[in-house]
Design an enzyme around this catalytic site. Structure first.
Site: not given
Length: 285
Positions: A43, A45, A50, A65, A170
């Protein structure tokens, strides 16, 4: 990183090899070799990436991460705050089946990182739901079972978070993992620990995702744990839209949920269902 213990255990036959010890933190110089190797990206961001990571000592697999400490050549102080906050929050929450588990953290030169587990076998909930929608068919019986259980899983997990006086801040499908049929909350970088302060906040809200945030956040009004509940309700609607195709308009309308509250209580505006089409029960015969 005051207040955080640093624990290193030498490997047999390799006295200087750094080991990953659950819950430990390491402050390392830039020349040190990290005790894991990175694999595929899981992932991306705004402030972190990640990746899959494998322990070079025993082969354990984690989600790594890594926080970006700079934007271009400019140091980003928010990144370090988010990194330290996530570590503190995850330590406070401890082990829970619906919360991502922190295994190890480190500072390595200008790099900040956390090793997390488990590595979700189905990715995040957003990808899981999108994959089902893209088939243009009903979920399989196994997928239906996972999604029906998701309501209880996510409600239980959020109740646990709030019982520790913590606000996630979030909640959205991208911050929920699907692993072995279980829902797992992740990404606590902007979470608020209200242990020594009120969980009600005022002033300028930052870092939220507009599509899923509560009306009081959009309007910059006082907000508290109920804002998390609103966001979770939005997630529940998106799960419903996959389980019950009558309500696909929930997903196809990309406006923030807080801006279309009246529509969410009007079945005629939510439904994209053609009355001539067979019902869900008829499709499953």
């Amino acid at each position: 990183m005051s207040g955080r213990s640093s624990t290193t255990t030498p490997a047999a036959g390799a006295p200087n090899q750094l080991r990953i010890v659950e819950g430990a933190h390491e402050d390392l110089d830039s020349g040190s070799e990290l005790p894991f190797r990175c694999g595929k990206i899981l992932g991306l961001g705004a402030s972190a990436v990640v990746q899959m990571a494998e322990d070079t000592f025993d082969g354990r697999v984690f989600a790594h991460k890594m926080f970006r400490s700079t934007v271009g050549r400019v140091q980003n102080p928010w990144t370090r705050r988010a990194f330290l906050n996530e570590i503190d929050i995850l330590k406070r929450l401890g082990t829970h089946r619906h919360i991502i588990n922190m295994q190890w953290s480190y500072v390595h030169g200008n790099e900040f990182g956390i090793l997390l587990s488990p590595v979700a076998d189905e990715g995040d909930l957003n990808s899981f739901l999108s994959a089902i929608r893209n088939t243009r068919t009903l979920p399989t019986p196994e997928q239906q079972s996972i999604l029906y259980r998701a309501y209880g899983c996510l409600a239980n997990g959020l109740a646990y978070i709030h019982s520790h006086a913590i606000r996630h801040k979030d909640i959205k499908p991208q911050n929920i993992l699907v692993h072995r049929g279980c829902m797992i909350y992740t990404d606590f970088g902007i979470a608020l620990d209200g242990t020594h302060q009120s969980t009600t906040t005022t002033g300028l809200a930052e870092g939220f995702t507009r599509r899923y945030c509560a009306p009081e956040i959009v309007e910059q009004q006082p907000r508290n744990s109920s804002s998390d509940v609103f966001s979770l309700g939005c997630v529940f609607l998106e799960i419903l839209a996959v389980l019950v195709p009558h309500f696909t308009a929930i997903v196809s309308d990309h406006r923030p949920y807080a801006e279309r509250l009246p529509d969410l209580f009007d079945p005629d505006k939510l439904s994209c269902h053609n009355q001539d089409e067979p019902s869900i029960d008829e499709q499953q015969v």
